[in-house]
Scaffold this motif. Structure first.
Motif, PDB file in Angstrom:
ATOM      1  N   ALA A  59       0.837  -1.205   0.000  1.00  0.00           N
ATOM      2  CA  ALA A  59       0.000   0.000   0.000  1.00  0.00           C
ATOM      3  C   ALA A  59       0.869   1.251   0.000  1.00  0.00           C
ATOM      4  N   LEU A  60       1.942   1.239   0.810  1.00  0.00           N
ATOM      5  CA  LEU A  60       2.867   2.376   0.821  1.00  0.00           C
ATOM      6  C   LEU A  60       3.534   2.538  -0.542  1.00  0.00           C
ATOM      7  N   ASN A  61       3.819   1.420  -1.177  1.00  0.00           N
ATOM      8  CA  ASN A  61       4.433   1.464  -2.504  1.00  0.00           C
ATOM      9  C   ASN A  61       3.473   2.009  -3.553  1.00  0.00           C
ATOM     10  N   ARG A  62       2.237   1.528  -3.517  1.00  0.00           N
ATOM     11  CA  ARG A  62       1.250   1.916  -4.536  1.00  0.00           C
ATOM     12  C   ARG A  62       0.770   3.350  -4.369  1.00  0.00           C
ATOM     13  N   TYR A  63       0.468   3.730  -3.128  1.00  0.00           N
ATOM     14  CA  TYR A  63      -0.230   4.990  -2.903  1.00  0.00           C
ATOM     15  C   TYR A  63       0.625   6.041  -2.199  1.00  0.00           C
ATOM     16  N   GLY A  64       1.824   5.660  -1.751  1.00  0.00           N
ATOM     17  CA  GLY A  64       2.665   6.621  -1.068  1.00  0.00           C
ATOM     18  C   GLY A  64       3.886   7.060  -1.851  1.00  0.00           C
ATOM     19  N   MET A  65       4.123   6.420  -2.985  1.00  0.00           N
ATOM     20  CA  MET A  65       5.291   6.739  -3.802  1.00  0.00           C
ATOM     21  C   MET A  65       4.868   7.454  -5.081  1.00  0.00           C
ATOM     22  N   GLU A  66       5.677   8.414  -5.493  1.00  0.00           N
ATOM     23  CA  GLU A  66       5.368   9.115  -6.748  1.00  0.00           C
ATOM     24  C   GLU A  66       5.491   8.178  -7.947  1.00  0.00           C
ATOM     25  N   GLU A  67       6.452   7.266  -7.889  1.00  0.00           N
ATOM     26  CA  GLU A  67       6.623   6.273  -8.943  1.00  0.00           C
ATOM     27  C   GLU A  67       6.621   4.884  -8.311  1.00  0.00           C
ATOM     28  N   PRO A  68       5.441   4.275  -8.187  1.00  0.00           N
ATOM     29  CA  PRO A  68       5.348   2.953  -7.549  1.00  0.00           C
ATOM     30  C   PRO A  68       6.155   1.893  -8.297  1.00  0.00           C
ATOM     31  N   ASN A  69       6.666   0.947  -7.549  1.00  0.00           N
ATOM     32  CA  ASN A  69       7.402  -0.177  -8.126  1.00  0.00           C
ATOM     33  C   ASN A  69       6.391  -1.242  -8.550  1.00  0.00           C
ATOM     34  N   ARG A  70       6.066  -1.271  -9.824  1.00  0.00           N
ATOM     35  CA  ARG A  70       5.052  -2.194 -10.333  1.00  0.00           C
ATOM     36  C   ARG A  70       5.518  -3.642 -10.246  1.00  0.00           C
ATOM     37  N   ILE A  71       6.813  -3.852 -10.367  1.00  0.00           N
ATOM     38  CA  ILE A  71       7.333  -5.218 -10.289  1.00  0.00           C
ATOM     39  C   ILE A  71       7.099  -5.793  -8.896  1.00  0.00           C
ATOM     40  N   PHE A  72       7.282  -4.951  -7.859  1.00  0.00           N
ATOM     41  CA  PHE A  72       7.047  -5.424  -6.491  1.00  0.00           C
ATOM     42  C   PHE A  72       5.586  -5.818  -6.300  1.00  0.00           C
ATOM     43  N   SER A  73       4.659  -4.967  -6.757  1.00  0.00           N
ATOM     44  CA  SER A  73       3.234  -5.274  -6.624  1.00  0.00           C
ATOM     45  C   SER A  73       2.872  -6.539  -7.386  1.00  0.00           C
ATOM     46  N   SER A  74       3.453  -6.707  -8.567  1.00  0.00           N
ATOM     47  CA  SER A  74       3.208  -7.916  -9.352  1.00  0.00           C
ATOM     48  C   SER A  74       3.746  -9.142  -8.629  1.00  0.00           C
ATOM     49  N   PHE A  75       4.906  -9.003  -7.997  1.00  0.00           N
ATOM     50  CA  PHE A  75       5.506 -10.107  -7.245  1.00  0.00           C
ATOM     51  C   PHE A  75       4.620 -10.488  -6.065  1.00  0.00           C
ATOM     52  N   VAL A  76       4.052  -9.494  -5.390  1.00  0.00           N
ATOM     53  CA  VAL A  76       3.171  -9.753  -4.253  1.00  0.00           C
ATOM     54  C   VAL A  76       1.972 -10.576  -4.702  1.00  0.00           C
ATOM     55  N   TYR A  77       1.340 -10.166  -5.810  1.00  0.00           N
ATOM     56  CA  TYR A  77       0.145 -10.876  -6.266  1.00  0.00           C
ATOM     57  C   TYR A  77       0.497 -12.284  -6.735  1.00  0.00           C
ATOM     58  N   SER A  78       1.609 -12.442  -7.429  1.00  0.00           N
ATOM     59  CA  SER A  78       2.031 -13.780  -7.866  1.00  0.00           C
ATOM     60  C   SER A  78       2.306 -14.678  -6.665  1.00  0.00           C
ATOM     61  N   GLY A  79       2.903 -14.098  -5.630  1.00  0.00           N
ATOM     62  CA  GLY A  79       3.154 -14.866  -4.408  1.00  0.00           C
ATOM     63  C   GLY A  79       1.866 -15.324  -3.747  1.00  0.00           C
ATOM     64  N   LEU A  80       0.842 -14.468  -3.786  1.00  0.00           N
ATOM     65  CA  LEU A  80      -0.457 -14.838  -3.218  1.00  0.00           C
ATOM     66  C   LEU A  80      -1.097 -15.974  -3.999  1.00  0.00           C
TER      67      LEU A  80
END
Length: 216
Positions: free
Chosen positions: A113-134
């Motif tokens: 959430a901090l990555n997606r909504y708290g960063m000016e340029e979110p790390n999309r690879i991290f978010s993708s990794f999180v969802y793949s892990g789930l």
């Protein structure tokens, strides 16, 4: 041919079939089925927001609401899948490991959430990794729940929850491999295959809910 079919619209509507079937059993349902109904209802609302956002891309607030709703849904989905799987394990330490996974998954989502909504340029690879892990976690949880059910039941395919757990396993396992191709030249159009897998998951849900009604 697949591109000519309004897949997103069909998927948005198809979730209402298992949702209605689950809702009709609300009064006599146990806790598992009631939470499953909430899970489907949450998904239907998020699907509707996503479709409305796609159709009205110029509305920033609608797009933001759809994005945040999807994020909250993924969080709820992860917690619900963990809870549901451990309902079938029935071991002495089930409650402990369920809570450990809940805390761990929640911390991951807070970071995302901090990555997606708290960063000016979110790390999309991290978010993708999180969802793949789930997806991987959900696959393993449902697989072990199905194995546990097979140890306890003689005719497992007659069990309503066998079909519901199998639907979750099928979708999670299949979409994980789809996600592996996200950053390849085959990425374009993969979302349509994912949506098709999602609708197949709903078919599993319907079979389980119908068997539940017949047993009643």
């Amino acid at each position: 041919m697949l591109n000519q079919i309004p897949i997103q619209e069909i998927s948005t509507l198809s979730i209402w079939i298992p949702l209605i079937l689950a809702g009709l059993r609300w009064k006599t349902a146990d806790r598992k089925l009631r939470l499953f109904f909430v899970f489907l209802l949450f998904g239907a609302v998020v699907d509707g927001l996503g479709w409305a956002s796609y159709a009205n891309q110029e509305f920033f607030l609608l797009n933001r609401a759809a994005s945040f709703g999807q994020f909250l849904y993924l969080w709820f989905e992860a917690l619900f899948f963990i809870w549901l799987a451990y309902e079938f394990y029935q071991t002495k330490r089930s409650q402990f490991w369920r809570k450990v996974l809940w805390v761990g998954i929640s911390l991951v989502f807070v970071i995302d959430a901090l990555n997606r909504y708290g960063m000016e340029e979110p790390n999309r690879i991290f978010s993708s990794f999180v969802y793949s892990g789930l997806l991987v976690l959900s696959s393993f949880l449902m697989a072990f729940a199905l194995l546990r059910m097979a140890e306890q039941k003689e005719e497992i395919m007659k069990e309503p929850w066998f079909w519901i757990l199998s639907g979750i396993f099928f979708y999670s396992f299949s979409c994980f491999f789809i996600d592996m191709l996200t950053f390849t030249e085959f990425a374009e159009g993969l979302w349509r295959i994912r949506v098709v897998f999602n609708m197949i998951q709903y078919v599993f849900f319907v079979v389980g809910l119908v068997k539940m009604s017949n047993r009643q």
